[in-house]
Design a protein around this motif. Structure first.
Motif, PDB file in Angstrom:
ATOM      1  N   ASP A 187      37.546  44.574  38.056  1.00  0.00           N
ATOM      2  CA  ASP A 187      36.309  43.988  37.514  1.00  0.00           C
ATOM      3  C   ASP A 187      36.615  42.673  36.801  1.00  0.00           C
ATOM      4  O   ASP A 187      35.909  41.676  36.947  1.00  0.00           O
ATOM      5  CB  ASP A 187      35.650  44.954  36.511  1.00  0.00           C
ATOM      6  CG  ASP A 187      34.990  46.130  37.227  1.00  0.00           C
ATOM      7  OD1 ASP A 187      34.884  46.075  38.463  1.00  0.00           O
ATOM      8  OD2 ASP A 187      34.610  47.103  36.542  1.00  0.00           O
ATOM      9  N   GLN A 188      37.693  42.685  36.004  1.00  0.00           N
ATOM     10  CA  GLN A 188      38.062  41.468  35.278  1.00  0.00           C
ATOM     11  C   GLN A 188      38.448  40.357  36.256  1.00  0.00           C
ATOM     12  O   GLN A 188      38.099  39.191  36.062  1.00  0.00           O
ATOM     13  CB  GLN A 188      39.238  41.759  34.338  1.00  0.00           C
ATOM     14  CG  GLN A 188      38.841  42.634  33.162  1.00  0.00           C
ATOM     15  CD  GLN A 188      40.011  42.918  32.244  1.00  0.00           C
ATOM     16  OE1 GLN A 188      41.167  42.895  32.662  1.00  0.00           O
ATOM     17  NE2 GLN A 188      39.720  43.187  30.980  1.00  0.00           N
ATOM     18  N   THR A 210      37.663  35.153  38.921  1.00  0.00           N
ATOM     19  CA  THR A 210      37.739  34.460  40.209  1.00  0.00           C
ATOM     20  C   THR A 210      36.377  33.978  40.697  1.00  0.00           C
ATOM     21  O   THR A 210      36.272  32.895  41.252  1.00  0.00           O
ATOM     22  CB  THR A 210      38.325  35.428  41.267  1.00  0.00           C
ATOM     23  OG1 THR A 210      39.518  36.000  40.752  1.00  0.00           O
ATOM     24  CG2 THR A 210      38.646  34.704  42.544  1.00  0.00           C
ATOM     25  N   GLU A 211      35.346  34.806  40.476  1.00  0.00           N
ATOM     26  CA  GLU A 211      34.048  34.474  41.067  1.00  0.00           C
ATOM     27  C   GLU A 211      33.070  33.866  40.071  1.00  0.00           C
ATOM     28  O   GLU A 211      32.271  33.014  40.427  1.00  0.00           O
ATOM     29  CB  GLU A 211      33.451  35.715  41.753  1.00  0.00           C
ATOM     30  CG  GLU A 211      34.299  36.083  42.963  1.00  0.00           C
ATOM     31  CD  GLU A 211      33.850  37.331  43.693  1.00  0.00           C
ATOM     32  OE1 GLU A 211      32.848  37.950  43.288  1.00  0.00           O
ATOM     33  OE2 GLU A 211      34.515  37.681  44.693  1.00  0.00           O
ATOM     34  N   ASP A 212      33.126  34.307  38.815  1.00  0.00           N
ATOM     35  CA  ASP A 212      32.200  33.737  37.827  1.00  0.00           C
ATOM     36  C   ASP A 212      32.763  32.448  37.244  1.00  0.00           C
ATOM     37  O   ASP A 212      32.042  31.478  37.034  1.00  0.00           O
ATOM     38  CB  ASP A 212      31.897  34.742  36.712  1.00  0.00           C
ATOM     39  CG  ASP A 212      31.075  35.914  37.243  1.00  0.00           C
ATOM     40  OD1 ASP A 212      31.553  36.576  38.180  1.00  0.00           O
ATOM     41  OD2 ASP A 212      29.972  36.156  36.739  1.00  0.00           O
ATOM     42  N   ILE A 213      34.065  32.428  36.957  1.00  0.00           N
ATOM     43  CA  ILE A 213      34.676  31.185  36.445  1.00  0.00           C
ATOM     44  C   ILE A 213      35.207  30.366  37.621  1.00  0.00           C
ATOM     45  O   ILE A 213      34.869  29.214  37.780  1.00  0.00           O
ATOM     46  CB  ILE A 213      35.776  31.487  35.403  1.00  0.00           C
ATOM     47  CG1 ILE A 213      35.175  32.279  34.216  1.00  0.00           C
ATOM     48  CG2 ILE A 213      36.401  30.169  34.913  1.00  0.00           C
ATOM     49  CD1 ILE A 213      36.148  32.627  33.122  1.00  0.00           C
ATOM     50  N   GLY A 215      45.119  35.050  38.910  1.00  0.00           N
ATOM     51  CA  GLY A 215      44.235  36.003  38.249  1.00  0.00           C
ATOM     52  C   GLY A 215      44.894  37.372  38.183  1.00  0.00           C
ATOM     53  O   GLY A 215      44.758  38.102  37.188  1.00  0.00           O
ATOM     54  N   SER A 216      45.637  37.716  39.232  1.00  0.00           N
ATOM     55  CA  SER A 216      46.292  39.036  39.289  1.00  0.00           C
ATOM     56  C   SER A 216      47.224  39.227  38.093  1.00  0.00           C
ATOM     57  O   SER A 216      47.209  40.271  37.440  1.00  0.00           O
ATOM     58  CB  SER A 216      47.053  39.187  40.608  1.00  0.00           C
ATOM     59  OG  SER A 216      48.084  38.216  40.714  1.00  0.00           O
ATOM     60  N   VAL A 269      45.087  39.620  34.700  1.00  0.00           N
ATOM     61  CA  VAL A 269      44.478  40.932  34.439  1.00  0.00           C
ATOM     62  C   VAL A 269      45.554  42.001  34.221  1.00  0.00           C
ATOM     63  O   VAL A 269      45.346  42.950  33.465  1.00  0.00           O
ATOM     64  CB  VAL A 269      43.451  41.357  35.520  1.00  0.00           C
ATOM     65  CG1 VAL A 269      42.328  40.328  35.591  1.00  0.00           C
ATOM     66  CG2 VAL A 269      44.087  41.563  36.889  1.00  0.00           C
ATOM     67  N   GLY A 270      46.719  41.826  34.859  1.00  0.00           N
ATOM     68  CA  GLY A 270      47.839  42.745  34.612  1.00  0.00           C
ATOM     69  C   GLY A 270      48.296  42.641  33.166  1.00  0.00           C
ATOM     70  O   GLY A 270      48.507  43.649  32.481  1.00  0.00           O
ATOM     71  N   MET A 271      48.419  41.398  32.686  1.00  0.00           N
ATOM     72  CA  MET A 271      48.839  41.188  31.306  1.00  0.00           C
ATOM     73  C   MET A 271      47.796  41.727  30.321  1.00  0.00           C
ATOM     74  O   MET A 271      48.134  42.355  29.317  1.00  0.00           O
ATOM     75  CB  MET A 271      49.077  39.702  31.055  1.00  0.00           C
ATOM     76  CG  MET A 271      49.587  39.429  29.670  1.00  0.00           C
ATOM     77  SD  MET A 271      49.384  37.716  29.206  1.00  0.00           S
ATOM     78  CE  MET A 271      47.642  37.516  29.407  1.00  0.00           C
ATOM     79  N   LEU A 272      46.516  41.498  30.625  1.00  0.00           N
ATOM     80  CA  LEU A 272      45.448  42.014  29.753  1.00  0.00           C
ATOM     81  C   LEU A 272      45.476  43.536  29.702  1.00  0.00           C
ATOM     82  O   LEU A 272      45.250  44.146  28.657  1.00  0.00           O
ATOM     83  CB  LEU A 272      44.073  41.538  30.239  1.00  0.00           C
ATOM     84  CG  LEU A 272      43.716  40.075  29.954  1.00  0.00           C
ATOM     85  CD1 LEU A 272      42.392  39.720  30.626  1.00  0.00           C
ATOM     86  CD2 LEU A 272      43.625  39.825  28.446  1.00  0.00           C
ATOM     87  N   GLU A 273      45.770  44.157  30.847  1.00  0.00           N
ATOM     88  CA  GLU A 273      45.813  45.614  30.900  1.00  0.00           C
ATOM     89  C   GLU A 273      46.976  46.139  30.045  1.00  0.00           C
ATOM     90  O   GLU A 273      46.831  47.136  29.328  1.00  0.00           O
ATOM     91  CB  GLU A 273      45.915  46.075  32.359  1.00  0.00           C
ATOM     92  CG  GLU A 273      45.829  47.568  32.575  1.00  0.00           C
ATOM     93  CD  GLU A 273      44.539  48.224  32.085  1.00  0.00           C
ATOM     94  OE1 GLU A 273      43.643  47.524  31.590  1.00  0.00           O
ATOM     95  OE2 GLU A 273      44.448  49.460  32.158  1.00  0.00           O
ATOM     96  N   LEU A 274      48.111  45.439  30.092  1.00  0.00           N
ATOM     97  CA  LEU A 274      49.239  45.835  29.243  1.00  0.00           C
ATOM     98  C   LEU A 274      48.879  45.670  27.769  1.00  0.00           C
ATOM     99  O   LEU A 274      49.237  46.493  26.931  1.00  0.00           O
ATOM    100  CB  LEU A 274      50.481  45.007  29.593  1.00  0.00           C
ATOM    101  CG  LEU A 274      51.076  45.327  30.969  1.00  0.00           C
ATOM    102  CD1 LEU A 274      52.096  44.275  31.369  1.00  0.00           C
ATOM    103  CD2 LEU A 274      51.721  46.714  30.984  1.00  0.00           C
TER     104      LEU A 274
END
Ligand code: BES
Ligand code: ZN
Length: 471
Positions: free
Chosen positions: A46-47, A52-55, A268-269, A272-277
């Motif tokens: 979702d993030q 990718t699509e909104d920004i 982006g991958s 979002v991986g870093m944000l998840e951590l």
């Protein structure tokens, strides 16, 4: 008698439960499961869709890169961190092209100009409003291909039969207010001509053909300069001061893109991986400070991450023991099946913990660690002597990156949720083996560095005890 018997059986049961839980506690896989089972792929997807699509495209120093930075800061804050936006100077020039008539269409273009110190400092600029004018087809840019109506309008020329410099000189001489170059290959997409006096930009064949319609086509071309980029930083210190190793582990991922690429995979991958951590580690016990660095301006030469390390004190550099960098950790590329752990100093704490975590999680076949390669933000950490590695999916045979690398096709449909999930699980388990209380991997790393023999290490109640050798 009966009383004694009862209490004995209770004691045996308690002891059994205790020893069972101790066994689980002593098994490293329990820690791995504890952290990797928290990885939430739906949240990451979702993030990634939003980023990718909104920004979308997030070129260094542009308002879009700033919007992404704000959004990342909001995510950190949502997870309970205080996010710092660390601004730095990076002068960049970018082009935007919009068809205004017959109907509005956004076209991907790359600004033309001379690179100065790695960026387009010498590209001619338009005003904030840009130039709005008619597109006039000037063929391949031969002298006899410039119609009179090009005066005051925008010339469109195909590449292939004239140099970019010739095209520019002739378009200027014919009175064009700007030049658009139709290029056939996104890989050789840039045009760098020094001394141009009109703004110019390049685009791919498909876009060029769109501008060659039967009807009159009006476009708005902007070539603008932006002056600052930024990193976003979030930090969590160990909550128990008595169990603070004083060490720091930095997780990083760049969030900027190259022009025209929405950057789902790159990167982006990784973001979002870093944000998840960051989300998971906000509530896990740690004895080592964790920092999360969303780096800006990576694609223009690792500018954000180098600025970040340059701002660290000597003491902070000394205490920073590892950098886990994520760049392209979710590709769906058919051939990009191996997660490479790229370092510049052979096997280090990051590559070793990654390899070991992959083994424990049953992902050994997925990972190649270490592999010698730079080209991402781990380089900045390596340069100041910090153990650093980049995680990236590549083809195991040819080492190739995905076919849509740095192209407009780097969109959400090129992401494999399964690969993204596995990469984040591995990085979570690897790094948690360093930042969790008891920190066996950190102690082992110190042992290696201080040349203490492995026999000097003992386990006691799951704490790894290091016997300091006699001097
Ligand atoms: N994600 C890419 C490529 C990459 C390749 C990362 C190999 C890690 C290992 C990265 O963002 C990128 O494009 N890097 C540039 C170099 C950088 C110093 C501007 C590149 O490889 O051209
Ligand atoms: Zn990248």
């Amino acid at each position: 008698m009966l009383k004694v018997k009862k209490s004995t059986s209770i004691m045996i049961t308690v002891l059994m439960i205790l020893s069972l839980s101790l066994t689980a506690f002593a098994n490293p896989a329990a820690f791995d499961r504890g952290i990797s089972s928290r990885v939430d792929i739906d949240r990451m997807m979702d993030q990634l869709t939003y980023l990718t699509e909104d920004i979308g495209v997030r070129v260094a120093s542009t308002p879009e890169e700033k919007e992404a930075a704000e959004w990342i800061a909001d995510m950190f804050e949502k997870y309970g961190y205080t996010a710092e936006i660390q601004e730095f100077e990076y002068i960049n020039r970018v082009a935007y092209l919009t068809v205004t008539e017959p109907e509005e269409v956004q076209i991907d273009v790359q600004i033309g100009g001379t690179r100065l110190e790695g960026h387009f400092a010498a590209a001619p600029l338009t005003s904030e409003e840009g130039i709005t004018a008619k597109v006039v087809d000037c063929g391949f840019g031969h002298i006899d291909e410039f119609p009179a109506e090009v005066e005051g309008n925008i010339a469109l020329i195909r590449r292939g039969q004239n140099t970019f410099a010739n095209m520019l000189v002739r378009a200027e001489a014919a009175g064009a207010s700007a030049l658009l170059i139709q290029n056939n290959d996104w890989r050789i997409f840039k045009a760098n001509v020094s001394g141009a006096s009109i703004p110019y930009a390049t685009m791919n064949d498909e876009a060029g053909e769109l501008l060659r319609g039967e009807e009159e086509i009006m476009v708005n071309l902007k070539t603008l300069q932006y002056d600052t980029s930024q990193n976003v930083i979030a930090t969590r210190k160990p909550n128990n001061k008595n169990r603070d190793t004083g060490n720091v582990v930095v997780y990083s991922a760049h969030y900027d893109t190259v022009p025209t690429a929405p950057g789902a995979s790159d990167n982006g991958s990784g973001v979002v991986g870093m944000l998840e951590l960051a989300r998971i580690l906000s509530s896990m016990p740690i004895d080592t400070e964790v920092r999360f660095l969303a780096a800006g301006a990576e694609e223009v030469g690792l500018v954000g991450s180098r600025y970040y390390v340059a701002q660290l004190s000597e003491d902070e550099i000394d205490r920073t023991i590892a950098n886990y960098n994520m760049d392209m950790i979710g590709t769906a590329g058919e051939a990009q099946t191996t997660l490479f752990v790229n370092t510049l100093d052979g096997d280090n704490l990051v590559s070793r913990t990654a390899r070991e975590a992959a083994e424990r999680l049953g992902y050994s076949d997925l990972v190649r660690a270490p592999f010698h390669r730079g080209a991402s933000d781990h380089v900045a950490f390596f340069e100041v002597g910090i153990d650093a590695a980049n995680f990236i999916y590549r083809c195991p045979d040819t080492i190739a990156l995905e076919p849509w690398y740095h192209q407009p096709l780097d969109t959400m449909d090129k992401i494999s949720p399964e690969r993204l999930q596995m990469a984040v699980e591995i990085i979570a388990a690897a790094s948690y083996d360093v930042v969790r209380p008891a920190t066996p991997n950190l102690i082992r790393s110190k042992i290696r560095k201080d040349t203490v023999k492995p026999a000097d290490v003992q386990y006691q109640d799951n704490e790894m005890i290091l016997k300091v050798p006699e001097m």
